[in-house]
Write an enzyme that holds these catalytic residues in place. Sequence first.
Site, PDB file in Angstrom:
ATOM      1  N   GLU A 154       0.800  -1.235   0.000  1.00  0.00           N
ATOM      2  CA  GLU A 154       0.000   0.000   0.000  1.00  0.00           C
ATOM      3  C   GLU A 154       0.828   1.279   0.000  1.00  0.00           C
ATOM      4  O   GLU A 154       0.362   2.344   0.381  1.00  0.00           O
ATOM      5  CB  GLU A 154      -1.004   0.005   1.163  1.00  0.00           C
ATOM      6  N   GLU A 181      -5.630  -8.728   0.681  1.00  0.00           N
ATOM      7  CA  GLU A 181      -6.386  -8.341   1.872  1.00  0.00           C
ATOM      8  C   GLU A 181      -7.817  -8.080   1.475  1.00  0.00           C
ATOM      9  O   GLU A 181      -8.077  -7.314   0.542  1.00  0.00           O
ATOM     10  CB  GLU A 181      -5.877  -7.014   2.483  1.00  0.00           C
TER      11      GLU A 181
END
Length: 621
Positions: free
Chosen positions: A131, A242
């Site tokens: 991320e 995720e």
Amino acid sequence: MLSSTLVALAASLSLASAQVYKGFNYGATNTDNSPKTVSQYQNEFTTAQNLVGATGFASARLYTSIQAGTTNTYSEAFQAAINTKTSLLLGLWGSGGQAGLSNEITALQAAIQAFGSALTDLIVGISVGSEDLYRISPTGIINKSGIGAGPDVISNYIGQVKSAIAGTAANGKPVGHVDTWTAWVNSSNDAVIAASDFIGMDAYPYFQNTMTNPIDNGYSLFFDAYNATVGVAGGKPVWVTETGWPVSGPTENQAVPSVPNAKAYWDQVGCGRLFGQVNTWWYTLQDSFPTTPSPSFGIVGNPLSDTPLYDLSCSGVSTSGQDVPSASVTAAIALATAATAQAGNVGTGQKIGSGSGAQGQNAGSAPAGSAPTDLAPAPGSTSPAVGQQTPTAETQAPAHAPGSTVYSTTGVTITSCPSSCPKESQPQTESPTVPAATAPTTLITKTSVLPSASAVSASGCPASLSGTYEFPHLIVPVDKSQPSKAGGTSYNGTISSTISSIFNFDIPQSDSGKTCTLVFLLPQQDKLTTSAFSLSGSGGFDVARLSSPATEQTSFNTVPSVTSDLGGPESVTPGNEYVIASGMCFAGQRISYKVTATGSFDLNYFQDFNPSPIGFYITVC
Ligand SMILES: *[C@@H]1O[C@H](CO)[C@@H](O)[C@H](O)[C@H]1NC(C)=O
Ligand SMILES: *[C@@H]1O[C@H](CO)[C@@H](O)[C@H](O)[C@H]1NC(C)=O
Ligand SMILES: *[C@@H]1O[C@H](CO)[C@@H](O)[C@H](O)[C@H]1NC(C)=O
Ligand SMILES: CC(=O)N[C@H]1CO[C@H](CO)[C@@H](O)[C@@H]1O
């Protein structure tokens, strides 16, 4: 109905085969920031493999290779994985600067040296960063998600890691990156896709709080995101690194955390489409030791237990179709349905950063001490060094066309070209073979109006989306009343007395020699299921091809010059298809059309290819 939906989906996706991994994410620290120890990791990995009602959750995604609290000592998770035969999606923290990456590499190399094939045989892949791109995006910044890194940095790091493992037992393991789906579909990050062997995608409908995101839309929001990411991945594998739904915590728009909702999401998204079909690392096994974060995504609470908070058996899916939302869609969400083309909308993703409130789950692994110093400490887990991640959410979008080349997305910056996307920087030549050719440049027909569902333009191409077509990859509204304001991206086409919209299309090289037809479709409102429009005034619009593509920074004052004026309908009525122009495709180019209102015409519509399609498209034949 549900079941049949699931069956169809499963059939359409069944790729096959090789081993498909499933497991959970594991942070490097506890919620009090204390480092996880080998025995903790071992307990967690063992618990995951022995969950009541679920089998096969024997893979672990890690965020760092460094043991929390050390500079560059390898993670104790490695020994625990070896002891429990847990496969690994390794992670190297990517936002700690070169020194941080070097420490990660040092730790990984030392572990490979120490364990040899006992470790490397377990490696499914290696993610360089997590991320990082999201954290430097506007949403990430606003949400104080912490330090990130840009596409050039991550791409460079991926290269370093490939080199670092080249001479070791891990040689050849896939090296890629994990980020939010919104980062992947942002074409500014294409270099990372190019550098990666796999694409790790994080998506959380729960955090998509600017969208209609009740649990009933969780499935469609997630798969819009997944499909959109596949659409830009250029054929590289997209792994779900995720996703999950919280059991407790604050409501995000219509997304309500609860045990029943977490179970519904597990059933619909996990059981329904992911487990056994796509490598998936769910968020998460446990995030509540020693304290419970908010939101909390753990499928088990504290203390760690083999008994989950809800039934993980997937039995609800096969038996009661009721649990699966039949892809209900709201106006803002388009499902990709087209067979050859697919598109998707990109949502705005929202994500919470890891920090702020979001939670902490964490993962973090942060190399302790090392770099990421300022990552966002989530409540609860504030640890300086943690590389954490929090679930983020971003969103959705769809798109991917199995073997074909069209993809699309509703507006927004998606550049989903399978392999080589035309870049503005390399304006492909004008069509090699046909010099003067032009795609919707050459007017073969003057704007013609066809009753919907009819037909074929003078060029012979269908005006409807029955065949291959291109979707705009960027829609930029420019406003005469705010002439210096950058248009940004929009899902909507807006054409009014003050606002014109610019549509960028990326025409694949494979369309070379074919005929491209620019069409505008405006179905009756009652034919729209996932879109809508508002129309008032009288008049029509004029379409002009621009000399260069618009960008998100384009404002009224900086609209590129007009290369050719294609004209347009003098009046527009719902229920019609308008053929604006037709000609040789500008293969391999990004072309841009500006649409300006005439008369008092005022239209605002959500560009959507779902039945019935609405907006501007280029059909190819
Ligand atoms: C797109 O990616 C670039 C590079 O990572 C970033 O600077 C930019 O903010 C991103 N845009 C959006 C809308 O996220
Ligand atoms: C995503 O793509 C798959 C395969 O093309 C398709 O079956 C599914 O309907 C799509 N889902 C969404 C939500 O667009
Ligand atoms: C986009 O168009 C839809 C349908 O007309 C409308 O409901 C929505 O508010 C529009 N969004 C924007 C940002 O203009
Ligand atoms: C701009 C933006 O997306 N901000 C989001 C930051 O995260 C919060 C939740 O913590 C959202 O509510 C905001 O929408």
